[in-house]
Design an enzyme around this catalytic site. Structure first.
Site, PDB file in Angstrom:
ATOM      1  N   LYS A 115     -20.319 -43.377 -25.767  1.00 59.11           N
ATOM      2  CA  LYS A 115     -20.917 -43.249 -24.442  1.00 59.11           C
ATOM      3  C   LYS A 115     -21.060 -44.537 -23.813  1.00 59.11           C
ATOM      4  O   LYS A 115     -21.550 -44.585 -22.547  1.00 59.11           O
ATOM      5  CB  LYS A 115     -22.157 -42.514 -24.643  1.00 59.11           C
ATOM      6  CG  LYS A 115     -22.149 -41.064 -25.070  1.00 59.11           C
ATOM      7  CD  LYS A 115     -23.479 -40.337 -25.390  1.00 59.11           C
ATOM      8  CE  LYS A 115     -23.144 -38.661 -25.400  1.00 59.11           C
ATOM      9  NZ  LYS A 115     -22.983 -38.528 -26.778  1.00 59.11           N
TER      10      LYS A 115
HETATM   11  C1  LIG Z   1     -22.757 -37.183 -27.063  1.00 60.22           C
HETATM   12  C2  LIG Z   1     -21.831 -37.077 -28.475  1.00 60.22           C
HETATM   13  C3  LIG Z   1     -20.744 -36.076 -28.515  1.00 60.22           C
HETATM   14  C4  LIG Z   1     -20.539 -35.018 -27.574  1.00 60.22           C
HETATM   15  O1  LIG Z   1     -19.766 -35.535 -26.456  1.00 60.22           O
HETATM   16  P1  LIG Z   1     -19.756 -34.512 -25.177  1.00 60.22           P
HETATM   17  O2  LIG Z   1     -19.044 -35.180 -24.179  1.00 60.22           O
HETATM   18  O3  LIG Z   1     -21.213 -34.186 -24.791  1.00 60.22           O
HETATM   19  O4  LIG Z   1     -18.864 -33.164 -25.420  1.00 60.22           O
HETATM   20  C5  LIG Z   1     -20.124 -36.020 -29.619  1.00 60.22           C
HETATM   21  N1  LIG Z   1     -20.457 -37.064 -30.687  1.00 60.22           N
HETATM   22  C6  LIG Z   1     -21.216 -38.116 -30.288  1.00 60.22           C
HETATM   23  C7  LIG Z   1     -21.596 -39.131 -31.552  1.00 60.22           C
HETATM   24  C8  LIG Z   1     -22.185 -38.216 -29.187  1.00 60.22           C
HETATM   25  O5  LIG Z   1     -22.887 -39.060 -29.146  1.00 60.22           O
END
Ligand SMILES: *Cc1c(COP(=O)(O)O)cnc(C)c1O
Length: 428
Positions: free
Chosen positions: A107
């Site tokens: 993210k």
């Molecule tokens: C947010 C997150 C996900 C999920 O991602 P999406 O784009 O919401 O499907 C998977 N793994 C981790 C470690 C995350 O922080």
């Protein structure tokens, strides 16, 4: 570039408006009004291009002329200040490590890109915005770090007290400056509900609230980059490429599907989920039935009503026949996930954390149907982010990376809140 609301195609706004609003006034998610494939020569030459050059070509049409070329290149350079290696795990199976950024979560990319776009739009200091975000763990840290010190942006993060790991909590409570952490007496869904309520609250309109969840196009769109970086590294093997995304709100995989609409040769997508199986169920019977989330060891994916799925339905015209051509979704239990982590470690020495392991399982299942394929799963967080789960399962002790060490010594600062009235009183 214009964006329309998925609730009403006639509501159209610019890139800037869509980023600042986060969500359309009618509560619809924004979606680009046109998607123009990239040139053949771009894909022919991709191995010779830098990540920054690739990202610029990919994102430019979605920004249009709303950010000048030089500034957009600068934003991309600051967003992509780390590596995205495709690491071999088994024959024809690769892990795309998205966790080498400042908070060791994928993210980071979306948060850094979005914060810098908002900073650009606020360059004359005329429109202060408040980013309001609910987190079950990983989003909060990435948003806190990505937005730290960005001019004209206040960041308010709601997280469930006692439900995030120590490292995650420190990442979002120790930065100070324009970042405030609200510690909610409740679960993640309570945090999410309060955030949604605040967006609808007319008496808070003067705060210019926006979201930094993947519903915001400036967080969602740059996630396309990963898929291009994977292709750049695996193209030389000249095999059909299967990509598996461990999915929660389905932002990542949704970006992958958009990347394919730009011409990226991805043969098949797998959305791998934990016990939160709303989408695997949908693919079985065509009914989209959101449910309350259930807790798992891959807790960043504990989502019962994935917010980006509506964008995916748009791209597949909500037609199961179209989905079936290149999209699968499988659900896995915590037991299967733990076993996969052990097997991966025993067979190859690779340490996968639970989200990546769910991605691995989905990939392996789909690869059984395509004998000559090559596959990549997204490893969405560094194992250290989930050390409470990883260490006992693998019986290892993980070294602490420098990014994490730097927050461990710092003191937590949070404001405790119980309900929506407390949130409102805080926002003022
Ligand atoms: C947010 C997150 C996900 C999920 O991602 P999406 O784009 O919401 O499907 C998977 N793994 C981790 C470690 C995350 O922080």
């Amino acid at each position: 570039m214009n964006y329309y609301s998925l609730n009403n195609k006639h509501i159209q706004v610019s890139f800037q408006e869509a980023v600042i609003q986060g969500i359309a006034p009618d509560r619809g998610l924004y979606f680009p009004s046109s998607i123009t494939p990239l040139s053949q020569s771009f894909f022919e030459d991709i191995e010779s291009l830098s990540n920054e050059a690739i990202a610029f070509q990919v994102i430019q049409q979605f920004v249009g002329n709303e950010i000048p070329e030089a500034e957009l290149k600068q934003i991309i350079a600051e967003t992509l200040c780390f590596d995205f290696p495709c690491v071999p795990v088994e024959e024809n199976v690769y892990s795309l490590e998205l966790y080498h950024g400042p908070t060791m979560a994928f993210k980071d990319v979306g948060a850094r890109f979005m914060s810098r776009c908002l900073g650009y739009f606020n360059r004359n200091d005329d429109k202060k915005v408040t980013v309001l975000v609910a987190t079950s763990g990983d989003t909060g840290g990435a948003v806190a770090s990505g937005f730290l010190g960005v001019k004209g942006v206040e960041v308010v993060i709601l997280y469930p007290s006692g439900k995030v790991s120590d490292i995650q909590e420190r990442q979002l409570t120790t930065l100070g400056q324009n970042i405030t952490a609200l510690e909610v007496d409740g679960v993640f869904d309570d945090c999410q509900d309060m955030v949604k309520k605040a967006f609808l609250d007319a008496s808070l309109q003067h705060k210019n609230l926006t979201s930094a969840n993947s519903i915001n196009i400036a967080r969602w769109l740059p996630q396309m980059f990963y898929f291009f970086f994977a292709y750049k590294q695996l193209k030389k093997y000249n095999k059909p490429l299967i990509v598996s995304c461990p999915s929660g709100n389905f932002g990542n995989i949704c970006a992958g599907i958009l990347a394919k609409r730009l011409g990226l040769p991805i043969f098949h997508f797998v959305a791998a989920t934990n016990a939160n199986d709303t989408v695997p169920q949908f693919l079985q019977n065509g009914k989209y039935e959101p449910k309350p989330s259930v807790a798992t060891i891959s807790n960043a994916m504990d989502v019962g009503n994935p917010s980006n799925f509506i964008r995916i339905q748009e791209m597949y015209h909500n037609d199961l026949k179209e989905f079936n051509k290149d999209f699968s979704s499988f659900t896995f239990t915590d037991e299967e996930t733990k076993l996969a982590m052990k097997n991966i470690y025993t067979n190859s020495g690779y340490i996968a954390e639970p989200h990546g392991a769910v991605g691995y399982l989905g990939l392996k299942r789909e690869m059984q149907n395509h004998s000559n394929s090559i596959g990549v799963f997204l490893e969405t967080a560094h194992p250290i982010k989930f050390l409470d789960v990883v260490e006992p399962i693998l019986n290892v002790q993980l070294p602490i990376p420098t990014q994490i060490e730097s927050v461990l010594g710092k003191d937590k600062k949070s404001i405790k809140i119980k309900n929506y009235d407390d949130l409102k009183a805080f926002l003022g």
